[in-house]
Design a protein around this motif. Structure first.
Motif, PDB file in Angstrom:
ATOM      1  N   ASN A 173     -25.073  25.205 -24.231  1.00  0.00           N
ATOM      2  CA  ASN A 173     -26.245  24.804 -25.010  1.00  0.00           C
ATOM      3  C   ASN A 173     -25.860  23.619 -25.889  1.00  0.00           C
ATOM      4  N   PHE A 174     -26.160  22.414 -25.415  1.00  0.00           N
ATOM      5  CA  PHE A 174     -25.813  21.208 -26.153  1.00  0.00           C
ATOM      6  C   PHE A 174     -27.086  20.612 -26.747  1.00  0.00           C
ATOM      7  N   GLY A 175     -27.038  20.258 -28.023  1.00  0.00           N
ATOM      8  CA  GLY A 175     -28.213  19.716 -28.689  1.00  0.00           C
ATOM      9  C   GLY A 175     -29.192  20.794 -29.113  1.00  0.00           C
ATOM     10  N   LYS A 176     -28.790  22.048 -29.019  1.00  0.00           N
ATOM     11  CA  LYS A 176     -29.638  23.157 -29.445  1.00  0.00           C
ATOM     12  C   LYS A 176     -28.930  23.900 -30.562  1.00  0.00           C
ATOM     13  N   ASP A 177     -29.705  24.431 -31.479  1.00  0.00           N
ATOM     14  CA  ASP A 177     -29.083  25.242 -32.524  1.00  0.00           C
ATOM     15  C   ASP A 177     -29.635  26.655 -32.445  1.00  0.00           C
ATOM     16  N   PRO A 178     -28.794  27.654 -32.676  1.00  0.00           N
ATOM     17  CA  PRO A 178     -29.211  29.051 -32.535  1.00  0.00           C
ATOM     18  C   PRO A 178     -30.408  29.425 -33.396  1.00  0.00           C
ATOM     19  N   LEU A 179     -30.518  28.849 -34.610  1.00  0.00           N
ATOM     20  CA  LEU A 179     -31.632  29.194 -35.492  1.00  0.00           C
ATOM     21  C   LEU A 179     -32.963  28.762 -34.888  1.00  0.00           C
ATOM     22  N   THR A 180     -33.028  27.507 -34.402  1.00  0.00           N
ATOM     23  CA  THR A 180     -34.260  27.015 -33.778  1.00  0.00           C
ATOM     24  C   THR A 180     -34.597  27.829 -32.535  1.00  0.00           C
ATOM     25  N   GLU A 181     -33.570  28.112 -31.719  1.00  0.00           N
ATOM     26  CA  GLU A 181     -33.804  28.897 -30.506  1.00  0.00           C
ATOM     27  C   GLU A 181     -34.318  30.292 -30.854  1.00  0.00           C
ATOM     28  N   PHE A 182     -33.794  30.868 -31.926  1.00  0.00           N
ATOM     29  CA  PHE A 182     -34.231  32.208 -32.342  1.00  0.00           C
ATOM     30  C   PHE A 182     -35.697  32.189 -32.778  1.00  0.00           C
ATOM     31  N   ILE A 183     -36.061  31.192 -33.585  1.00  0.00           N
ATOM     32  CA  ILE A 183     -37.446  31.111 -34.073  1.00  0.00           C
ATOM     33  C   ILE A 183     -38.401  30.806 -32.924  1.00  0.00           C
ATOM     34  N   TYR A 184     -38.023  29.862 -32.049  1.00  0.00           N
ATOM     35  CA  TYR A 184     -38.859  29.541 -30.889  1.00  0.00           C
ATOM     36  C   TYR A 184     -39.032  30.761 -29.987  1.00  0.00           C
ATOM     37  N   GLY A 185     -37.906  31.466 -29.753  1.00  0.00           N
ATOM     38  CA  GLY A 185     -37.981  32.645 -28.899  1.00  0.00           C
ATOM     39  C   GLY A 185     -38.850  33.733 -29.490  1.00  0.00           C
ATOM     40  N   THR A 186     -38.781  33.896 -30.801  1.00  0.00           N
ATOM     41  CA  THR A 186     -39.616  34.891 -31.472  1.00  0.00           C
ATOM     42  C   THR A 186     -41.094  34.541 -31.356  1.00  0.00           C
ATOM     43  N   LEU A 187     -41.405  33.247 -31.421  1.00  0.00           N
ATOM     44  CA  LEU A 187     -42.793  32.801 -31.285  1.00  0.00           C
ATOM     45  C   LEU A 187     -43.253  32.754 -29.834  1.00  0.00           C
ATOM     46  N   GLY A 188     -42.292  32.878 -28.897  1.00  0.00           N
ATOM     47  CA  GLY A 188     -42.649  32.881 -27.479  1.00  0.00           C
ATOM     48  C   GLY A 188     -42.742  31.510 -26.858  1.00  0.00           C
ATOM     49  N   ILE A 189     -42.067  30.513 -27.442  1.00  0.00           N
ATOM     50  CA  ILE A 189     -42.094  29.159 -26.890  1.00  0.00           C
ATOM     51  C   ILE A 189     -40.662  28.687 -26.656  1.00  0.00           C
ATOM     52  N   GLY A 190     -40.506  27.638 -25.849  1.00  0.00           N
ATOM     53  CA  GLY A 190     -39.178  27.087 -25.607  1.00  0.00           C
ATOM     54  C   GLY A 190     -38.474  27.743 -24.439  1.00  0.00           C
ATOM     55  N   ASP A 191     -37.303  27.219 -24.101  1.00  0.00           N
ATOM     56  CA  ASP A 191     -36.535  27.698 -22.949  1.00  0.00           C
ATOM     57  C   ASP A 191     -35.975  29.095 -23.148  1.00  0.00           C
ATOM     58  N   SER A 192     -35.812  29.502 -24.399  1.00  0.00           N
ATOM     59  CA  SER A 192     -35.187  30.800 -24.680  1.00  0.00           C
ATOM     60  C   SER A 192     -36.207  31.903 -24.906  1.00  0.00           C
ATOM     61  N   ALA A 193     -37.454  31.665 -24.533  1.00  0.00           N
ATOM     62  CA  ALA A 193     -38.504  32.653 -24.788  1.00  0.00           C
ATOM     63  C   ALA A 193     -38.221  33.972 -24.080  1.00  0.00           C
ATOM     64  N   THR A 194     -37.712  33.884 -22.844  1.00  0.00           N
ATOM     65  CA  THR A 194     -37.449  35.124 -22.103  1.00  0.00           C
ATOM     66  C   THR A 194     -36.311  35.926 -22.724  1.00  0.00           C
ATOM     67  N   ALA A 195     -35.342  35.229 -23.327  1.00  0.00           N
ATOM     68  CA  ALA A 195     -34.202  35.930 -23.931  1.00  0.00           C
ATOM     69  C   ALA A 195     -34.617  36.716 -25.165  1.00  0.00           C
TER      70      ALA A 195
END
Length: 360
Positions: A76-98
């Motif tokens: 995961n380059f150029g991604k930060d865990p905090l943003t991925e966590f918030i995006y995933g919680t909202l159901g958007i972004g590449d990490s939504a399924t995780a």
């Protein structure tokens, strides 16, 4: 008489080599402390999305019906865990399924909160209708408060997402301005033949870019795209102690070490015309190697380094504290023996080093 003279010189060198362990010990504590700084910087940069972090996929079947092998690693380059966590919680972004479980909980609680809000608003309106002050109570007051609460709830995620994107943009812009040793830059400094001896690390997982800067974790390294705080501290503190710069180590000896410094195919070095410029350039190459913790593709015996830098006072029998390890695999600040060969640690600026480390 000649024999006694040689004996006296030998005793003098032996005694001085024992005293040389004093600055080595002090520098060892500095190197160990800066390894901790590197660890802290590594954690912060990964959380900010400035360095790669790796995730391991759990085996099974994903939402697309594809079979996923257990243990597959993704960079995961150029991604930060905090943003991925918030995006995933909202159901958007590449990490939504995780984060599908969190997303389900979030929207379930949101719907439940909306139902509670509607019911409580209705109860408040009915209660006010049958109160003694019915004539002075406007039901739209409660409806306005409910609508305001809904809008505030909806706006907050948007503000958070925009804030995260803006802060990430600023951090990455600043990081790119001060970017460290990428492939083109390192070739320009050392030349192609020397770079072929260096370990190039991928930080995005797809061989798109290769970097040569590494954190210095007690001699071990993890690739990063920028010079570390410990490297900057070392450069500032070791400037005057560089043996090439203070003319205690000839350039010819440095050039003979493993074909790394001041090679003929280094365009920048070949353009220099005066001896002073060449001395400063080789000193810069040495500083750059240690500040960026450049690693070698293959280890070199430490005796090879000693044989090449024969002007440096170094007695094996008196290396009481730093004798472990017989190979040289990287320009690590933690490798005190290697640092001593290139730097006169008696002239190292310890006040600058420790003062800067404490400030950071």
């Amino acid at each position: 008489m000649k024999f006694m003279s040689l004996l006296n010189i030998g005793i003098k060198d032996w005694f001085l080599s024992i005293l040389d362990n004093i600055p080595r010990i002090i520098f060892f504590f500095f190197a160990a402390f800066t390894s901790g700084i590197d660890a802290l910087q590594c954690m912060i940069r990964k959380l900010a999305g400035l360095d790669t972090y790796w995730t391991t996929q759990v085996g099974g079947v994903n939402d697309a019906g594809e079979v996923v092998a257990n243990g597959n690693k993704t960079a995961n380059f150029g991604k930060d865990p905090l943003t991925e966590f918030i995006y995933g919680t909202l159901g958007i972004g590449d990490s939504a399924t995780a984060y599908k479980a969190l997303n389900t909980v979030f929207w379930s609680l949101s719907i439940f909160a909306l139902i509670i809000l509607v019911v409580s608003t209705m109860v408040a309106i009915i209660k006010s209708h049958y109160s003694e002050e019915y004539q002075n109570t406007n039901p739209w007051k409660y409806i306005y408060t409910a609508i305001k609460a809904i809008l505030t709830y909806a706006i907050m995620p948007v503000v958070i997402v925009v804030g995260l994107q803006l802060s990430s943009l600023i951090l990455r812009t600043l990081d790119n301005i001060t970017a460290g040793a990428d492939y083109a830059k390192i070739v320009g400094i050392y030349g192609q033949s020397a770079v072929n001896k260096f370990k190039a690390s991928e930080i995005d997982g797809n061989d798109k870019d290769k970097f040569f800067t590494h954190y210095d974790f007690f001699g071990e390294g993890i690739a990063t795209s920028n010079t570390t705080f410990s490297g900057m501290l070392f450069t500032a503190s070791a400037y005057s102690s560089n043996r090439v710069r203070n003319l205690s180590l000839p350039v010819s000896e440095v050039k003979s070490f493993n074909g790394i410094f001041a090679q003929d195919d280094c365009a920048e070095y070949s353009r220099l015309t005066t001896e002073e410029e060449r001395i400063e350039y080789v000193a810069y190459q040495i500083d750059y190697a240690f500040s960026n913790h450049i690693m070698l593709n293959s280890s070199v015996s430490f005796s090879t380094l000693q044989d090449a830098l024969e002007s440096v006072r170094y007695t094996k029998s008196t290396d009481l504290l730093f004798g472990a390890g017989s190979t040289f695999k990287s320009f690590s600040k933690y490798n005190v023996r290697a640092v001593w060969m290139f730097y006169d640690l008696w002239q190292f600026q310890y006040i600058v080093a420790f003062g800067g480390a404490v400030t950071i």
